[in-house]
Motif scaffolding. Structure first.
Motif, mmCIF file in Angstrom:
data_model
loop_
_atom_site.group_PDB
_atom_site.id
_atom_site.type_symbol
_atom_site.label_atom_id
_atom_site.label_comp_id
_atom_site.label_asym_id
_atom_site.label_seq_id
_atom_site.Cartn_x
_atom_site.Cartn_y
_atom_site.Cartn_z
ATOM 1 N N HIS A 116 0.863 -1.006 0.135
ATOM 2 C CA HIS A 116 0.104 0.056 0.098
ATOM 3 C C HIS A 116 0.920 1.184 0.039
ATOM 4 O O HIS A 116 0.989 2.138 1.033
ATOM 5 N N ASP A 146 -11.068 -1.460 -5.156
ATOM 6 C CA ASP A 146 -11.142 -2.568 -4.322
ATOM 7 C C ASP A 146 -11.902 -3.646 -5.175
ATOM 8 O O ASP A 146 -12.936 -3.786 -5.968
ATOM 9 N N HIS A 147 -11.270 -5.041 -4.670
ATOM 10 C CA HIS A 147 -11.999 -6.266 -4.854
ATOM 11 C C HIS A 147 -13.162 -6.679 -3.866
ATOM 12 O O HIS A 147 -14.156 -7.084 -3.918
ATOM 13 N N SER A 148 -12.820 -6.032 -2.491
ATOM 14 C CA SER A 148 -13.499 -6.271 -1.405
ATOM 15 C C SER A 148 -13.275 -4.967 -0.701
ATOM 16 O O SER A 148 -12.692 -4.133 -0.851
ATOM 17 N N ASN A 150 -12.781 -1.586 1.291
ATOM 18 C CA ASN A 150 -11.795 -0.965 1.955
ATOM 19 C C ASN A 150 -10.305 -1.899 1.825
ATOM 20 O O ASN A 150 -9.491 -1.968 2.796
ATOM 21 N N GLU A 151 -10.080 -2.637 0.756
ATOM 22 C CA GLU A 151 -8.991 -3.293 0.270
ATOM 23 C C GLU A 151 -7.590 -2.458 0.278
ATOM 24 O O GLU A 151 -6.596 -2.730 0.744
#
Ligand SMILES: [Zn+2]
Ligand SMILES: [Zn+2]
Length: 310
Positions: A116, A146-148, A150-151
């Motif tokens: 990150h 994002d994928h999920s 708050n990735e």
């Protein structure tokens, strides 16, 4: 797979000449295949199960942390079938020291670098400089959607900042990977979706930079690489032709058996139960001629990693 079956695989791998096994595997895809983007699996047999199931000859293991002994054991059990890249938390002060030691121990590249931090931030910049010093490529995960929930973003700011990075580090070999790298083949992409669909608008940043910068390569793994080639067949055929010396096949597949068992990516429900390696090899094969296919799945990576083609 039980222990006895694993030992049989290890024994077979040790006895058979490497070229014979490569020849057998070459039949399925019409060329031997090296998977650049294969995450190391702690159980040795699980690594071979994916390669053999998907008809893949060799794989480049991506690791993080202290697994040197396990990597060496797997390489010894299946001679000639595994190369190795390693990663380490780029925000830690000892990152350069740890990665330098890994290269001395046999790592042939840095990756995957998935953190990150900004694509042009200080943490990755010192890795770019180190990769040039040690003469190894650096494989970077670039993702902004994002994928999920708050990735978070990984190597953020690619589309805005990376041309400057490529210019500033001409001796570094960059291998781009993941959603934002591949979505930016299209000039109309602005982080709307992880995997944009429909026709590609010519002139995207990734496409231009692959042409303009000799130090940028593309890792075609994961749903992102697959989607980029599947969304617009006419564009894909032309793209593969133009960048035939800069593209590297990889899977990033987490299925168990090389046939899709257990594969699930919440951002790509259409790929559930499929093997990404098989899906992408199939798209590549139908999108280009055999000589270009062979470069992308085998020749280019051998040249890049200076592995003799036996
Ligand atoms: Zn990745
Ligand atoms: Zn798979």
């Amino acid at each position: 797979m039980n222990r006895r079956e694993f030992l049989e695989i290890v024994a077979a791998a040790a006895v058979l000449p490497t070229f014979a096994r490569q020849g057998a595997n070459a039949n399925e895809w019409g060329a031997p295949v090296l998977d650049l983007h294969f995450h190391f699996r702690p159980q040795p047999a699980a690594n071979l199960a994916h390669l053999d199931g998907a008809g893949i000859t060799k794989a480049n293991l991506l690791t993080r942390g202290g697994v040197l002994d396990q990597v060496k054991a797997l390489q010894a059990a299946a001679p000639g079938r595994f190369t190795w890249f390693t990663s380490y938390d780029v925000t830690r002060p000892d990152a350069e020291q740890v990665l330098t030691q890994a290269v001395k121990s046999g790592a042939q590249g840095f990756g995957e670098m998935k953190f990150h931090v900004a694509a042009d931030g200080p943490e990755l910049r010192r890795m770019y400089a180190l990769a040039a010093d040690l003469q190894v490529p650096i494989l970077i995960h670039i993702q902004e959607v994002d994928h999920s929930p708050n990735e978070g973003t990984w190597s953020a700011g690619f589309a805005k900042s990376f041309a400057a990075v490529l210019k500033e580090y001409p001796k570094t070999t960059f291998i781009g990977h993941a959603d934002a790298f591949w979505a930016n083949i299209s000039a109309d992409y602005h982080n709307e979706a992880a995997y944009p669909t429909g026709p590609v608008k010519r002139g995207g940043a990734t496409d231009r930079w692959l042409g303009d910068y000799p130090n940028l390569y593309g890792d075609m793994s994961a749903v992102s690489g697959n989607n980029a080639m599947a969304r617009d067949p006419a564009f894909a055929a032309d793209f593969l032709k133009r960048h035939q010396d800069k593209l590297l096949f990889g899977s990033d597949c987490s299925c168990r058996d090389g046939h899709g068992a257990g594969y699930n990516n919440p951002a790509a429900p259409q790929m559930a139960g499929k093997c990404v390696a098989r899906e992408t090899l199939t798209v590549l094969k139908r999108s280009t001629v055999p000589v270009i296919f062979q470069k992308i799945v085998w020749g280019n990576v051998h040249r890049l990693l200076r592995i003799p083609v036996s």
